[in-house]
Structures are given as C-alpha cells and as structure tokens.
Scaffold this motif. Structure first.
Motif, PDB file in Angstrom:
ATOM      1  N   LEU A  27       0.827  -1.195   0.000  1.00 30.82           N
ATOM      2  CA  LEU A  27       0.000   0.000   0.000  1.00 30.82           C
ATOM      3  C   LEU A  27       0.870   1.257   0.000  1.00 30.82           C
ATOM      4  CD1 LEU A  27      -2.777   1.267   0.045  1.00 30.82           C
ATOM      5  CD2 LEU A  27      -2.784   1.064   2.534  1.00 30.82           C
ATOM      6  N   GLY A  28       1.884   1.280   0.830  1.00 27.75           N
ATOM      7  CA  GLY A  28       2.769   2.435   0.864  1.00 27.75           C
ATOM      8  C   GLY A  28       3.466   2.662  -0.456  1.00 27.75           C
ATOM      9  N   ARG A  29       3.915   1.581  -1.094  1.00 30.41           N
ATOM     10  CA  ARG A  29       4.577   1.684  -2.393  1.00 30.41           C
ATOM     11  C   ARG A  29       3.632   2.292  -3.433  1.00 30.41           C
ATOM     12  NH1 ARG A  29       5.017  -3.929  -4.763  1.00 30.41           N
ATOM     13  NH2 ARG A  29       2.815  -3.424  -5.021  1.00 30.41           N
ATOM     14  N   ASN A  30       2.406   1.794  -3.466  1.00 29.95           N
ATOM     15  CA  ASN A  30       1.468   2.267  -4.474  1.00 29.95           C
ATOM     16  C   ASN A  30       1.072   3.722  -4.249  1.00 29.95           C
ATOM     17  OD1 ASN A  30       1.416  -0.166  -5.867  1.00 29.95           O
ATOM     18  ND2 ASN A  30      -0.202  -1.006  -4.570  1.00 29.95           N
ATOM     19  N   MET A  31       0.969   4.127  -2.992  1.00 26.42           N
ATOM     20  CA  MET A  31       0.666   5.521  -2.723  1.00 26.42           C
ATOM     21  C   MET A  31       1.801   6.426  -3.196  1.00 26.42           C
ATOM     22  SD  MET A  31      -2.334   5.741  -1.463  1.00 26.42           S
ATOM     23  CE  MET A  31      -2.330   7.388  -0.803  1.00 26.42           C
ATOM     24  N   GLU A  32       3.045   5.983  -3.006  1.00 30.44           N
ATOM     25  CA  GLU A  32       4.188   6.775  -3.460  1.00 30.44           C
ATOM     26  C   GLU A  32       4.200   6.874  -4.979  1.00 30.44           C
ATOM     27  OE1 GLU A  32       9.050   7.020  -2.952  1.00 30.44           O
ATOM     28  OE2 GLU A  32       7.898   5.513  -1.845  1.00 30.44           O
ATOM     29  N   ILE A  33       3.898   5.759  -5.649  1.00 33.82           N
ATOM     30  CA  ILE A  33       3.831   5.781  -7.119  1.00 33.82           C
ATOM     31  C   ILE A  33       2.766   6.775  -7.573  1.00 33.82           C
ATOM     32  CG2 ILE A  33       3.162   4.434  -9.140  1.00 33.82           C
ATOM     33  CD1 ILE A  33       4.445   1.991  -7.759  1.00 33.82           C
ATOM     34  N   LEU A  34       1.622   6.773  -6.898  1.00 37.03           N
ATOM     35  CA  LEU A  34       0.527   7.656  -7.288  1.00 37.03           C
ATOM     36  C   LEU A  34       0.915   9.121  -7.136  1.00 37.03           C
ATOM     37  CD1 LEU A  34      -2.423   7.789  -8.242  1.00 37.03           C
ATOM     38  CD2 LEU A  34      -3.119   7.726  -5.841  1.00 37.03           C
ATOM     39  N   ILE A  35       1.544   9.476  -6.021  1.00 35.80           N
ATOM     40  CA  ILE A  35       1.924  10.861  -5.810  1.00 35.80           C
ATOM     41  C   ILE A  35       3.008  11.280  -6.794  1.00 35.80           C
ATOM     42  CG2 ILE A  35       3.722  10.502  -4.057  1.00 35.80           C
ATOM     43  CD1 ILE A  35       1.044  13.225  -3.926  1.00 35.80           C
ATOM     44  N   ASN A  36       3.931  10.370  -7.110  1.00 34.04           N
ATOM     45  CA  ASN A  36       4.971  10.690  -8.093  1.00 34.04           C
ATOM     46  C   ASN A  36       4.365  10.895  -9.473  1.00 34.04           C
ATOM     47  OD1 ASN A  36       7.023  10.554  -6.210  1.00 34.04           O
ATOM     48  ND2 ASN A  36       7.494   8.397  -6.609  1.00 34.04           N
ATOM     49  N   MET A  37       3.401  10.071  -9.809  1.00 32.48           N
ATOM     50  CA  MET A  37       2.738  10.195 -11.107  1.00 32.48           C
ATOM     51  C   MET A  37       2.014  11.538 -11.211  1.00 32.48           C
ATOM     52  SD  MET A  37       0.026   7.534 -12.819  1.00 32.48           S
ATOM     53  CE  MET A  37      -0.685   7.847 -14.431  1.00 32.48           C
ATOM     54  N   MET A  38       1.334  11.918 -10.150  1.00 29.59           N
ATOM     55  CA  MET A  38       0.622  13.183 -10.181  1.00 29.59           C
ATOM     56  C   MET A  38       1.595  14.353 -10.295  1.00 29.59           C
ATOM     57  SD  MET A  38      -2.255  14.661  -7.594  1.00 29.59           S
ATOM     58  CE  MET A  38      -3.058  16.214  -7.985  1.00 29.59           C
ATOM     59  N   ARG A  39       2.731  14.281  -9.611  1.00 28.36           N
ATOM     60  CA  ARG A  39       3.724  15.355  -9.698  1.00 28.36           C
ATOM     61  C   ARG A  39       4.267  15.496 -11.116  1.00 28.36           C
ATOM     62  NH1 ARG A  39       7.027  13.623  -6.178  1.00 28.36           N
ATOM     63  NH2 ARG A  39       8.440  12.580  -7.639  1.00 28.36           N
TER      64      ARG A  39
END
Length: 554
Positions: A27-39
């Motif tokens: 879950l933590g990994r996927n949240m980080e991917i999501l925030i990086n993608m949005m940035r």
C-alpha cells in the motif's frame, strides 16, 4: 481549493507511515507511485492540468472495479449527497424543469414559500433578483433559488393561467421533502401508506401517518407501499420495523471486515398485531428491502407484487479531508431468517462490475413460522402479481411534454373549476380536443413489434430468405402503429396520464396519489386480502404456504 487534490494525495502519503508500521509495504509503495505520477503530470505534461481533476480521475479509477455504490465525493458533490440522505435543503420549495428558453415551476410543494406566494405549475421564471433568466439551465436556476433559510430571493414570474408578469419576494426556508407523501383509506378499516424513501426523519413521518389513520377510525388492516422505494438510511428502517414488532426484536445484522453489528427494535410497537400487507416491486431496494424482508421473515406481513431489486450491501461515508468524502461499502446485511438478499456478487472486482448469484448457490432459509424463503437475489413476494406496464407510446407523449402542454391549455380554459380528486376524469369532448391538439405534432415513436420486424427483415435479407422477406413485408403492411392509431389504442393510459396531471395541479402530490389508487390493481389485491382475515392468516401459516420460487425472474 485549486490544489486540494494534490494536498489530499500528500496527506495520503503521510498516512502511509501508519500502514508501514503494519508492514503493509504494498500500500505504501502504491501511494508513493501515485503521488509521483501526479507530480510528473502536473509539472511535465504538455498542457496545464487541473490537480483536482487528476484526483477525481484517480479516485474514480480506484473504485472502478468495485461495486457501483463505492465512490469518491468531492466537496462540490457533498451538498447534493447531504440533500439526498436528509431530504432537506434551503430553498423556495418547488421542482423546476426546462421548457423552451426558460425554466418553469414544475411542482411547488404544498405550503412551501413558492406555494404560499401563489406560484403554480407552469409559471415561467422570467428573472431572478432582477437578472433575466432567459437561456438559463435548471442547474443555474436551482443554484439561485437555493440558499440559507431566512434569506430572500426576488423572482419575476409569468403566470400560466393569467399570462401576467409579477415580481415576488420569496423567503427561503428549510425544505423537507416528505418520505411519506400520503396516508389514507382504501376501504373502511383498511389504511394505506405510501413510503417513497428512507431519508432522515421518515420514521417520525411513518409514525405520524399511522397515528393520523388511527385518529380517523378503526384500523383493521394496513397496506405499506414500498414499490419504487430505493432505500436510504438503515437505522430509519430498523425503527420503522419496530412500529410493528415487539421491542428487542432483531431486524438486521451487518457483517464486514470490522466485525458484526446487530440492530434490534428499541421502542414498544404501535401496531403489534394489525394485519399488514407490503407491496414491493423490482425497484424496491436497500432499506426498503430491510423493512419488507424483515416483516416477511418474522411472519408479520404478507408481501405482494414482484421480486425486489436485491441490494444487501451497507454503505458508510469516511472523511478524506478538505470536505471530500469516500462513500464505500462496508458490509452485507442479513435479515432475521439469516439470509442476505444481495443479487449481484462484486467480489471478483472485474470489468463487468459483478455477476448474478448462480441458481446453484441459492440457499433455503426459514421464517419464524417455518415458511421457506431464499437468498441470492432480492425478496420474492408471498404472492406474485403481474406488474402493470405503461405503453411506450404514452411515456413518449409525456416525455416530449405534449401531455403537460395540453394540460396547460386545459387549465387556462378551466381555471375556475373545482374537481373531486377521487372521481375526476376528462370527458370525451376533452379527449377530442387532445386529438386535435396532437394533429400537427410529430411523435418519434416506433413500436417494439415494428422494430422486431425490421430486425427479422435484415436477418432474412442477410440469409437470402426471399420468401420470408415477403411475408415480413406483409406483416409490416398489416401493422398499425401510426400516431393516430396509437392515440386510440392507448387512449385509456393517455387519459389517465392527463387526469393525473390535472389532479396534481388541483390537489398536489397527495391528491394525485389518492386519485391513482382507485385504478391500482395491486392496491386492490392487497385490500381484498386484508378484508379476508382468514385468507391473510393462511398465507402466513407454514403448512399452507407455497414455497417461494428461488428462480430468478426474467
């Protein structure tokens, strides 16, 4: 709030520290991917992007393969959600609809600010607070009419019946849309209550409706109409069941990942023994199914109609910050027999958004008295009744506004008339006027029979079945579904639709409901059963009960 979506995602990343403590690396990994993608999209995409829109799209993607009841509610949608769940809003108290270049008042609620100032169905909204409303949409007008209670709005209207223009000052109020719009009598001693939704306070409305009936006469039997009730608040359903069963009775239990919760009635019943009949159909869902299914499982009521919708899922809202919420399914509910009536299985999380429960998985349960009932697809009534079907032609006339336009003209000619709600009907002369009114109107209607013949003709042509094509041509020539023929074929339905619209304008929604009850065969069947107490009791005796049909209806 322009950066609300980005901040929400940042908050989510901070929250992943809690999940990390639970070793939820995925879950933590996927949240980080999501925030990086949005940035990256926010800073590097060729065109400027809206972070709020990115957030909404991401949220929609997260729930896309779940059930249709789980959704992201951004701040701008919460007001609508609150209104749906509470049945209350600040405004002038009327439905509105688009008609030509203007929006008109489509149904002022009885005793609302709009009603008390003399606004009637068909009155045109010319201006609001001095600004022309020509070309405005329903949403634009609605936004201007709604507001905090005790504030005012100036509305310039052109009255339908007089064609006079008038500027009115309306004081906004807290408008409560009734969940129980009608209570009355079908026969001496046989009461009827229509319950339309489970918004906040509908238990109080139901209790008030029962007390009203009891104050008017002896209540020997009661019809509860839950047809087309899409449900709402679970707790309201539990309290309503408590009007008819002993205090402390289990009505429902919910089960989810957070555990099990049992809901029991908390008050002494108002009608512990009065015979009940509950009307249901394919649009009876959620909390309405809790009431109907519980009363069936407890052998407290006889159910008439058609199989219900089959929504056995429970939703809750969770705050996400910045006035945004997640509405998510938290569990399934189980009525007193132990069955869950959920019709669609969403556990696969596939693109099809769920599959029907297979017949082989349908299980048998028993009511309190030993009758057989089944899970896996809605509530099967104790006595099935054929539904009434309204012709598509009559629906087409109504949806195109022809019925309303004719009634507008009728009301102008009969502005001074009073009517008897129960017996009113237009005359043959009036219907002849309607035929003349329709003479120049185009009705884009094609019967199901003609559509079927066209499809058969195309198939026969593709298969080179020449003789069959000729026979289909002959059938098409014999088929009479032109406008003039349909106006006679469906005359009774069209007349009743016109009657209902006229009664609505004289006697509001309650009057229209009372008028329509006289021709409702399902209400008649319910009344006949209650007028025969031995027959009513026989349905509830296990040894005489025909087992419910577990097969799914088409």
């Amino acid at each position: 709030m322009k950066k609300a979506g980005y901040v929400l995602l940042l908050a989510a990343v901070v929250a992943t520290g809690l999940f990390a403590a639970k070793n939820d690396f995925g879950l933590g990994r996927n949240m980080e991917i999501l925030i990086n993608m949005m940035r990256e999209l926010s800073t590097g995409y060729v065109d400027e992007v809206d972070p709020d829109r990115l957030m909404e799209d991401a949220a929609a993607g997260m729930v896309r393969r779940l059930d249709p009841y789980t959704s992201y509610l951004p701040e701008e949608e919460m007001q609508k959600f609150d209104q749906l769940s509470s049945g209350k809003y600040g405004g002038v108290g009327s439905l509105i609809r688009q008609k030509g270049d203007y929006v008109i008042f489509a149904q002022p609620y009885e005793n609302s600010p709009a009603d008390r100032t003399g606004i009637r169905i068909g009155d045109r909204i010319v201006a609001i607070d001095g600004q022309s409303a020509k070309g405005w949409t329903n949403a634009q007008v609605s936004d201007r009419l709604k507001g905090d209670p005790n504030t005012t709005v100036k509305v310039t209207v052109r009255h339908l019946l007089t064609d006079k223009e008038e500027t009115l000052t309306l004081k906004r109020e807290r408008i409560a849309i009734p969940g129980v719009p009608y209570a009355g009598w079908i026969e001496p001693g046989i009461g009827y209550i229509q319950h339309s939704d489970f918004t906040e306070g509908c238990y109080d409305e139901m209790r008030g409706a029962i007390e009203k009936l009891r104050g008017e006469g002896e209540l020997k039997g009661l019809i509860l109409d839950y047809r087309n009730n899409g449900g709402g608040i679970l707790q309201e359903a539990v309290k309503i069941v408590g009007l008819f069963v002993q205090k402390g009775t289990e009505v429902i239990r919910t089960r989810g990942r957070a555990g099990e919760q049992i809901y029991r009635t908390q008050q002494e019943p108002l009608l512990p023994e009065t015979p009940l009949v509950v009307l249901i159909n394919g649009n009876t869902a959620s909390a309405a199914e809790i009431v109907a299914g519980s009363l069936q499982d407890l052998d407290r009521a006889v159910l008439l109609g058609q199989k219900s919708f089959g929504k056995g899922l429970v939703q809750a809202t969770r705050p996400l910050g910045y006035n945004a919420y997640l509405k998510l399914t938290t569990g399934k509910y189980y009525i007193p027999s132990g069955r869950c009536i959920q019709a669609i299985d969403y556990s696969a999380h596939d693109e099809e958004r769920g599959t029907e429960v297979a017949d082989s998985l349908v299980r048998e349960f028993r009511t309190a008295g030993g009758r057989k009932v089944y899970d896996g697809g809605g509530i099967t009534p104790d006595r099935k009744l054929e539904p009434r079907y309204v012709s598509r032609f009559a629906v087409t006339l109504y949806s195109l506004g022809f019925i309303e336009d004719f009634v507008d003209e009728y009301m102008k000619r009969h502005a001074a008339d009073t009517i008897d709600v129960g017996s009113f009907s237009i005359t043959d002369t009036d219907y002849a006027d309607f035929l003349r009114f329709m003479a120049e109107k185009e009705v884009p209607y094609e019967s199901a029979s003609r559509r079927m013949l066209k499809a058969m003709k195309e198939a026969a042509k593709a298969d080179n079945f020449t003789r069959l094509q000729e026979r289909i041509d002959e059938m098409e020539a014999e088929l009479k579904d032109d406008k003039e023929t349909n106006l006679e074929t469906y005359r009774d339905e069209i007349v009743e639709t016109i009657n209902s619209d006229i009664v609505l304008r004289h006697a509001y929604m309650a009057g229209m409901i009372a008028h329509n009850l006289r021709s409702d065969p399902e209400v008649r069947a319910a009344a006949d059963l209650l007028l025969d107490p031995p027959a009513w009791r026989a349905v509830l005796r296990a040894e005489e009960q025909t087992p419910a049909d577990p097969e799914k209806e088409p």
